[in-house]
Scaffold this active site. Structure first.
Site, short mmCIF file in Angstrom:
data_model
loop_
_atom_site.label_atom_id
_atom_site.label_comp_id
_atom_site.label_asym_id
_atom_site.label_seq_id
_atom_site.Cartn_x
_atom_site.Cartn_y
_atom_site.Cartn_z
N SER A 149 -73.61 -20.60 70.26
CA SER A 149 -74.94 -21.19 70.06
C SER A 149 -75.97 -20.10 69.77
CB SER A 149 -75.38 -22.00 71.28
OG SER A 149 -76.53 -22.76 71.00
N SER A 186 -81.34 -26.70 70.97
CA SER A 186 -80.22 -26.16 70.19
C SER A 186 -79.34 -27.22 69.55
CB SER A 186 -79.36 -25.25 71.07
OG SER A 186 -79.95 -23.98 71.20
N LYS A 193 -78.72 -26.83 65.85
CA LYS A 193 -77.64 -26.06 65.22
C LYS A 193 -76.53 -26.95 64.69
CE LYS A 193 -78.80 -22.08 67.99
NZ LYS A 193 -79.06 -22.06 69.43
#
Length: 390
Positions: free
Chosen positions: A128, A63, A66
């Site tokens: 997230s 992640s 992102k």
């Protein structure tokens, strides 16, 4: 041998500016080893890498992806191609119950609903949300695959030479790779280029659709640290990853820890390396933009001298040990008009002991127009006469 003041400013002449001296006290120990596949500790202002291990080893970003998704969204907002008030129709592809997102972090979007870009950004950064990432990607570029072209375009512009994105959320894909160094550079770019968006990275939670999701960054709630972002990441392939940024006085550090074996480990190792940086290093600002450093002789100009300095404020990262930071500058030989404001005319070097720790361009702080015919003729004669003594 220098025979004339006109020849004083030769390119390889080294001039010591001894006014920039810092008394340093403690010996700097070696940076601690971390239980991680790779890591980097970087000074935000100077860009200096203070500690590293396998900084250019390609790994799955999870992640942390992102961060780039958010960077592209901010760039599109700044360019006026999208607005915070745009309403995005949530597709089945972005819908929270899509099988590709099972077990992943979510904003909890619902298919067919319209959600403002402003809300999706919060869902992307704080929660997230993989669903938020895909919804934003589709709104901006029409499809997630088209959006990844924008991600890779910005990665190239930022100098992320070992990074390749295949999606907007970070779930594992064949060529979806990055490095600890590249993630540090991306974190630096986020803070520098989009400070308003960066403020969202310290938010502790976000509530949407009646569901409150926490920011997973473990150091935001640690009272012993000064962390105000940035991002966690985890997949089976990537392990547990953490990018952190913290401020202490005028020093901001960015740490990237990739591939630890647990949530607690990524927290502990990040805290360890940040503490080392703040304890044994400091950021100094020895020169200010626009301040004159020298006025060398120039030829063929309406003026005989030009003011030289630096175009941007300079930051240097130095260790807290015994030593003396000195600034040296060199000026190009035979500067001639016309000279434009901001034109490079040499270099400034910062030396600690026997090591050059940083260098920056020396530029013209003013524009100098070319002299008229008689002025140029007089300078030509002076230059010829002067060359006889070289």
């Amino acid at each position: 041998m220098l025979r004339s003041s006109k020849n004083f400013f030769k390119y390889f002449l080294l001039i010591i500016l001894s006014i920039f001296t810092y008394s340093l006290q403690a010996i700097v120990p070696k940076a601690p080893g971390l239980a991680a596949k790779s890591y980097v500790l970087m000074d935000f202002h100077s860009g200096k890498i203070i500690a590293e291990h396998n900084p250019d080893m390609q790994v799955a970003p999870a992640s942390l992806t992102k961060m780039m998704t958010g960077y592209v969204v901010s760039a599109e907002l700044e360019a006026g191609r999208i607005s915070l008030d745009d309403e995005v129709l949530i597709s089945a592809n972005a819908y929270a119950q899509n099988p590709v997102f099972k077990g992943s972090s979510l904003m909890w979007l619902e298919v067919g609903k319209r959600v403002k870009v402003e809300e999706l950004i919060k869902g992307l950064i704080v929660s997230s949300g993989n669903d938020a990432a895909v919804a934003l990607a589709e709104h901006i570029a029409g499809s997630e695959s088209a959006f990844t072209e924008l991600m890779n375009h910005h990665a190239a512009k930022l100098g992320l030479v070992n990074t390749q994105f295949e999606n907007a959320h970070g779930l594992s894909a064949t060529s979806h790779k990055t490095t600890a160094r590249d993630m540090a550079l991306l974190g630096q770019a986020l803070i520098r280029d989009f400070p308003e968006e960066y403020k969202l990275y310290k938010e502790r939670s976000y509530k949407y659709n009646g569901i409150e999701t926490p920011n997973r960054h473990p150091l935001l709630s640690d009272p012993t640290m000064m962390v105000d972002g940035i991002k966690t990441g985890h997949t089976e392939e990537a392990g547990y990853c953490l990018v952190s940024s913290a401020m202490k006085g005028n020093m901001r550090l960015i740490s990237v820890v990739m591939g630890t074996d647990s949530k607690n480990s990524r927290k502990t190792e990040s805290k360890k390396i940040l503490s080392h940086g703040f304890r044994f290093y400091k950021t100094v600002k020895p020169l200010q933009a626009g301040k004159e450093l020298t006025r060398p002789r120039i030829w063929m100009g309406e003026k005989d001298q030009v003011s030289l300095g630096i175009a941007e404020d300079i930051y240097v990262t130095i260790p807290n040990n015994n030593g003396e930071l000195k600034a040296h500058f060199v000026v190009e030989e035979d500067l001639s008009a016309p000279i434009n404001r901001g034109q490079r005319a040499g270099k400034v070097f910062f030396v600690l002991g026997d090591e050059t720790v940083a260098e920056y361009p020396l530029v013209a702080l003013e524009a100098i127009e070319e002299a008229g015919f008689f002025g140029r003729t007089a300078d030509s004669v002076s230059r010829w006469f002067d060359s006889l003594f070289d």
